[in-house]
Motif scaffolding. Structure first.
Motif, PDB file in Angstrom:
ATOM      1  N   PHE A 168       0.831  -1.209   0.000  1.00 42.57           N
ATOM      2  CA  PHE A 168       0.000   0.000   0.000  1.00 42.57           C
ATOM      3  C   PHE A 168       0.865   1.259   0.000  1.00 42.57           C
ATOM      4  CE2 PHE A 168      -3.005  -3.033   2.132  1.00 42.57           C
ATOM      5  CZ  PHE A 168      -3.905  -3.087   1.076  1.00 42.57           C
ATOM      6  N   SER A 170       3.673   1.521  -2.086  1.00 40.19           N
ATOM      7  CA  SER A 170       4.556   1.417  -3.245  1.00 40.19           C
ATOM      8  C   SER A 170       4.938   2.823  -3.723  1.00 40.19           C
ATOM      9  CB  SER A 170       3.841   0.665  -4.377  1.00 40.19           C
ATOM     10  OG  SER A 170       2.673   1.348  -4.764  1.00 40.19           O
ATOM     11  N   PHE A 204      -9.748  -3.055  -6.014  1.00 42.02           N
ATOM     12  CA  PHE A 204      -8.577  -2.196  -5.809  1.00 42.02           C
ATOM     13  C   PHE A 204      -7.356  -2.919  -6.374  1.00 42.02           C
ATOM     14  CE2 PHE A 204     -11.605  -0.306  -3.038  1.00 42.02           C
ATOM     15  CZ  PHE A 204     -11.241   1.025  -2.975  1.00 42.02           C
ATOM     16  N   PRO A 205      -6.254  -2.180  -6.548  1.00 44.71           N
ATOM     17  CA  PRO A 205      -5.046  -2.837  -7.071  1.00 44.71           C
ATOM     18  C   PRO A 205      -4.534  -3.923  -6.120  1.00 44.71           C
ATOM     19  CG  PRO A 205      -4.885  -0.428  -7.272  1.00 44.71           C
ATOM     20  CD  PRO A 205      -6.075  -0.715  -6.401  1.00 44.71           C
TER      21      PRO A 205
ATOM     22  N   ASP B 140      -0.095   8.650   1.433  1.00 41.29           N
ATOM     23  CA  ASP B 140      -0.438   7.242   1.603  1.00 41.29           C
ATOM     24  C   ASP B 140      -1.951   7.059   1.580  1.00 41.29           C
ATOM     25  OD1 ASP B 140       2.196   6.574   1.873  1.00 41.29           O
ATOM     26  OD2 ASP B 140       2.174   6.611   4.073  1.00 41.29           O
ATOM     27  N   ILE B 141      -2.388   5.898   1.150  1.00 43.02           N
ATOM     28  CA  ILE B 141      -3.807   5.574   1.243  1.00 43.02           C
ATOM     29  C   ILE B 141      -4.139   5.280   2.708  1.00 43.02           C
ATOM     30  CG2 ILE B 141      -3.592   3.067   0.810  1.00 43.02           C
ATOM     31  CD1 ILE B 141      -6.135   3.439  -1.030  1.00 43.02           C
ATOM     32  N   ASP B 145     -10.100   5.744   2.896  1.00 43.54           N
ATOM     33  CA  ASP B 145     -10.047   6.023   1.463  1.00 43.54           C
ATOM     34  C   ASP B 145     -10.688   4.908   0.634  1.00 43.54           C
ATOM     35  OD1 ASP B 145      -8.683   8.486   1.703  1.00 43.54           O
ATOM     36  OD2 ASP B 145      -6.757   7.471   1.848  1.00 43.54           O
ATOM     37  N   HIS B 169       6.187  10.252  -8.608  1.00 45.15           N
ATOM     38  CA  HIS B 169       5.415  10.264  -7.357  1.00 45.15           C
ATOM     39  C   HIS B 169       4.245   9.284  -7.427  1.00 45.15           C
ATOM     40  CE1 HIS B 169       7.528  14.092  -7.708  1.00 45.15           C
ATOM     41  NE2 HIS B 169       7.566  14.122  -6.398  1.00 45.15           N
ATOM     42  N   SER B 170       4.435   8.208  -8.162  1.00 45.81           N
ATOM     43  CA  SER B 170       3.385   7.195  -8.248  1.00 45.81           C
ATOM     44  C   SER B 170       3.131   6.622  -6.859  1.00 45.81           C
ATOM     45  CB  SER B 170       3.811   6.079  -9.207  1.00 45.81           C
ATOM     46  OG  SER B 170       4.998   5.468  -8.751  1.00 45.81           O
ATOM     47  N   ASN B 171       1.891   6.298  -6.569  1.00 47.65           N
ATOM     48  CA  ASN B 171       1.575   5.665  -5.287  1.00 47.65           C
ATOM     49  C   ASN B 171       0.300   4.835  -5.399  1.00 47.65           C
ATOM     50  OD1 ASN B 171      -0.683   7.375  -4.966  1.00 47.65           O
ATOM     51  ND2 ASN B 171       0.534   8.929  -3.916  1.00 47.65           N
ATOM     52  N   TYR B 172      -0.005   4.109  -4.339  1.00 48.18           N
ATOM     53  CA  TYR B 172      -1.161   3.214  -4.350  1.00 48.18           C
ATOM     54  C   TYR B 172      -2.459   4.001  -4.441  1.00 48.18           C
ATOM     55  CZ  TYR B 172      -4.118  -0.788  -3.274  1.00 48.18           C
ATOM     56  OH  TYR B 172      -5.074  -1.777  -3.340  1.00 48.18           O
ATOM     57  N   THR B 175      -3.134   5.166  -7.992  1.00 43.65           N
ATOM     58  CA  THR B 175      -3.444   4.014  -8.841  1.00 43.65           C
ATOM     59  C   THR B 175      -4.853   3.506  -8.557  1.00 43.65           C
ATOM     60  OG1 THR B 175      -1.100   3.418  -8.849  1.00 43.65           O
ATOM     61  CG2 THR B 175      -2.653   1.721  -9.554  1.00 43.65           C
ATOM     62  N   ALA B 176      -5.219   3.470  -7.263  1.00 44.80           N
ATOM     63  CA  ALA B 176      -6.555   2.988  -6.880  1.00 44.80           C
ATOM     64  C   ALA B 176      -7.648   3.915  -7.416  1.00 44.80           C
ATOM     65  CB  ALA B 176      -6.652   2.868  -5.363  1.00 44.80           C
TER      66      ALA B 176
END
Lengths: 303, 303
Positions: A168, A170, A204-205, B140-141, B145, B169-172, B175-176
């Protein structure tokens, strides 16, 4: 192609089906519960199977929880289970690294992309690791990091394995570091590669998604220690010593759970319709992954 | 399969080759420079081509920079170029969204997975967007969320497009959210899908990597507006109105640059060996992507 037998409401069919197995491997999410919602009659069904002297094993791909975490979830939902009956993908990966891969120390350190469940299970098998929940890796990449990853200053020379699980947290920094370890020859493993995670009545991913950036960069997939990989079946069998022909896999996903049982040449597979896959998926002509039988809900096994 | 012609040191061959084209499309990184290191004689070579009345277009997949950012980089390295000659994948995507996709307002908002280059080019085409560099998404998620993504509270109902580019700055969380937009029917685009980014003499995750989590979750690839996608060639042609038979693509990567030129049925392709691909890649028997000619470095065109 044989048709899948529908057992809900078929008392005689259920009795005959159950009599063919001594061991039941259960997927959890989508079979026993969905999130924090337990399905009807699950505790009673498990008690019933135990009363028939069936051995139960809970095989889960969720890598964010350790076996101990899982036991707490069973307790909270009122499902009778022992820690020893739980077999998660994090544990599967830890067992694989410690007992099968057995890289010589000190070059056996694991770089973890994932949450505390992985760390706990690596600890339980005495495997050294870095990354994971360490706050030092939970930050944005900075310009100087590119050089320090390239020249190795940000790397630990003892890392011999990259282990990717549902993360979570990443981020680009961790993916770039893991990618560099792989370019330098580290073994590439995953707890599991499920593309999605069913939660809050949507998707969700999953671990396969949070780890997909690394797989794409290096251009190949990791060896997965979760369903449907037979590396996990071998690990489960190694621990529980069951007769595959007298074992049944119970699950809600055709492409992970049921495929896992079929590839493992188990005596049977049982699909439940409380999770991801719909019966149309396996009742159609020409479908490859067909469970031996199916029920609407696990509780239907009570007859 | 025709062999690729080696032109370095072949004065007559170079002259004959150059005479066949009016327009040269250049990849930048690996051709003109590597990071902040400009290759020998690049400014002189470009000046020489201009003196022969060749039109130059700089076609780049780097989505983190806008055309204006790129112009600054050209200036800094002392390479003569105009903003109008630069065609980046962010601009390509913005043009596609604004002029080809043309979703009816207000349902034409773009959820951006990427950096400021994408935002600048969307602005330049008057396309509304959210996400991108907004700090609200760089976190962070949290447990709540999941519900708020599922029930739509964290979503903007006007989002009709998800645009994925290189995101440091990719993050969960992002993406979700993007995954949820796609599940609800948003159009799925990418500036480019390069798996790696050559930097600091090694490889880092590219746009195809930082966006791979989303592609894995939804189970399909985005429409890419970068090389080698012909959507980009169409956009370049739309802007510069060139004769494809008199146009040559110059690049260092077989699977993006040279493929881009071949698929676009250009008059020719020229590989340089200062970047990712080695000559062994296209000199071997049976290789599909073979440039018409190749030089060791771009400066060799000076003869």
């Amino acid at each position: 192609m044989s048709q899948s037998k529908y057992l809900s409401g078929d008392k005689v069919g259920i009795e005959e089906f159950l009599s063919r197995f001594d061991v039941f491997l259960f997927d959890c999410d989508g079979v026993l519960w969905s999130g924090d919602h337990i399905f009807d009659k699950v505790p009673e069904t498990l008690e019933y199977l135990r009363s028939l002297d069936k051995q139960l094993v809970f095989v889960t791909n969720n890598s964010t929880k350790s076996r101990a975490d899982y036991k707490k979830k069973f307790d909270k939902l009122g499902i009778p289970a022992k820690v020893e009956e739980v077999f998660g993908s994090s544990y599967s990966a830890a067992v694989y690294i410690a007992r099968i891969l057995k890289l010589p120390a000190p070059k056996n350190k694991v770089f973890v992309l994932g949450e505390t469940g992985i760390e706990q299970e690596l600890d339980s098998e005495g495997v050294p690791y870095i990354g994971g929940t360490d706050p030092a890796y939970r930050r944005d990449i900075e310009p100087e990091d590119f050089d320090n990853i390239a020249n190795g200053k940000l790397l630990d020379p003892d890392v011999g394995v990259v282990l990717s699980g549902l993360d979570f947290h990443s981020n680009y920094l961790k993916t770039a570091i893991a990618f560099q370890y792989l370019q330098r020859g580290a073994v590439y493993l995953a707890t599991n590669i499920d593309s999605t995670l069913p939660m809050a009545k949507t998707l969700f991913p999953g671990a396969g998604s949070s780890g997909a950036g690394l797989a794409k960069a290096i251009g190949r997939d990791p060896l997965s220690l979760g369903k449907p990989s037979q590396a996990m079946m071998d690990a489960v069998e190694g621990k529980f010593q069951f007769d595959r022909s007298r074992t049944c896999m119970v699950g809600d996903r055709m492409n992970t759970d049921i495929q896992f049982g079929i590839d493992g040449k188990l005596g049977g597979t049982l699909a439940v319709l409380t999770g991801v896959s719909k019966k149309e998926e396996f009742l159609e002509e020409g479908v490859k992954t067909v469970p031996l039988a199916y029920v609407d809900t696990l509780g239907d096994l009570l007859g």
